[in-house]
Write an enzyme that holds these catalytic residues in place. Structure first.
Site, PDB file in Angstrom:
ATOM      1  N   HIS A  43       0.859  -1.188   0.000  1.00  0.00           N
ATOM      2  CA  HIS A  43       0.000   0.000   0.000  1.00  0.00           C
ATOM      3  C   HIS A  43       0.894   1.235   0.000  1.00  0.00           C
ATOM      4  CE1 HIS A  43      -3.932   1.968   1.627  1.00  0.00           C
ATOM      5  NE2 HIS A  43      -3.173   2.872   1.023  1.00  0.00           N
ATOM      6  N   GLU A  70      -2.625  -1.735  -3.134  1.00  0.00           N
ATOM      7  CA  GLU A  70      -3.692  -0.932  -2.548  1.00  0.00           C
ATOM      8  C   GLU A  70      -3.314   0.545  -2.598  1.00  0.00           C
ATOM      9  OE1 GLU A  70      -5.139  -4.018   0.976  1.00  0.00           O
ATOM     10  OE2 GLU A  70      -4.056  -2.187   1.494  1.00  0.00           O
ATOM     11  N   HIS A 191      -8.048  -5.722   7.588  1.00  0.00           N
ATOM     12  CA  HIS A 191      -7.809  -4.703   8.600  1.00  0.00           C
ATOM     13  C   HIS A 191      -8.074  -5.279   9.989  1.00  0.00           C
ATOM     14  CE1 HIS A 191      -6.659  -0.449   9.052  1.00  0.00           C
ATOM     15  NE2 HIS A 191      -7.164  -0.623  10.269  1.00  0.00           N
TER      16      HIS A 191
END
Length: 239
Positions: A43, A70, A191
């Site tokens: 990410h 991401e 998450h």
């Protein structure tokens, strides 16, 4: 069985703290694959505080499993990075500049036209698209209208309430997954999933295809070792 994609952002954070190349991000990614991980997630953010843009090119050249990038598609540099590397999957996350970590999904109703535009752009390049969403049925419906291939369920709320009432905590995620299945959307999740809450989540979410786990997995590896930890997470998905 859902696939495990290891997010290696925290490895990059540790490397960057000393300015050298220890730990070697590419080597860690390859080791995660060798230990059984079925994907690698990164990410990158504009300040490159963990994953650097060059890391993406370096990883793309060697990753043998699924590569997932991401990020915030409102950043043109991110869009260009994804199109230049053509990962198996891009996950669109509504981050803001300076945000410590992702903390909410897209408002897919308000941003539907924009998400449709970005989805079309990435799919035209042969990249599977996943949109980061909260477990709200209306947001799943609007995500489907964008043409996305998958959604990624933001699981922080589930993780926060898991130890007090796991049956209640998972209910909105089950409803969201059932709706996604009905609409033909693939389902990812991520998450704050960890060794305590992952197995229950995977067992109760119909059609779960992939989980992306970084912070908890890397933290566990400090005590348990990286190879053992990757395989422990894989067992949670299998069980």
């Amino acid at each position: 069985m859902a696939k495990l994609s290891v997010n290696i952002n925290k490895i990059a954070t540790l490397r960057n703290s000393r300015g050298g190349n220890n730990p070697d991000l590419v080597r860690v990614a390859l080791d995660c694959e060798r230990f059984g991980a079925e994907g690698i997630t990164v990410h990158p953010r504009p300040d490159e505080r963990h994953i650097r843009y060059q890391d993406v090119f370096d990883l793309k050249a060697v990753i043998a499993t699924e590569f997932n990038i991401e990020g915030n598609c409102r950043e043109q540099k991110f869009v260009d990075l994804v199109l230049a590397n053509k990962p198996a999957q891009v996950t669109l996350v509504p981050d803001t500049e300076g945000q410590i970590t992702s903390n909410h999904g897209w408002d897919t109703i308000k941003n539907q036209a924009y998400l449709k535009e970005m989805t079309t752009l990435f799919q035209a390049a042969g990249i599977r698209v996943s949109i980061f969403v909260d477990p709200v049925v209306e947001m799943i419906d609007a995500a489907a209208e964008s043409g996305t291939d998958r959604i990624e369920l933001y699981t922080e709320d589930y993780a926060r309430h898991f130890h007090t009432n796991k049956e209640q905590a998972i209910l909105p995620y089950v409803a969201a997954a059932e709706r996604a299945n009905k609409l033909g959307l693939g389902i990812n999740a991520g998450h704050d999933l960890d060794l305590q809450n992952l197995s229950y989540f995977a067992a109760n979410i119909p059609g779960l295809l992939e989980v992306s786990i970084g912070h908890a997995l890397i933290s566990d590896a400090l005590y348990l070792g990286l190879e053992n930890t990757v395989q422990m997470y894989l067992r949670q998905l299998k069980d």
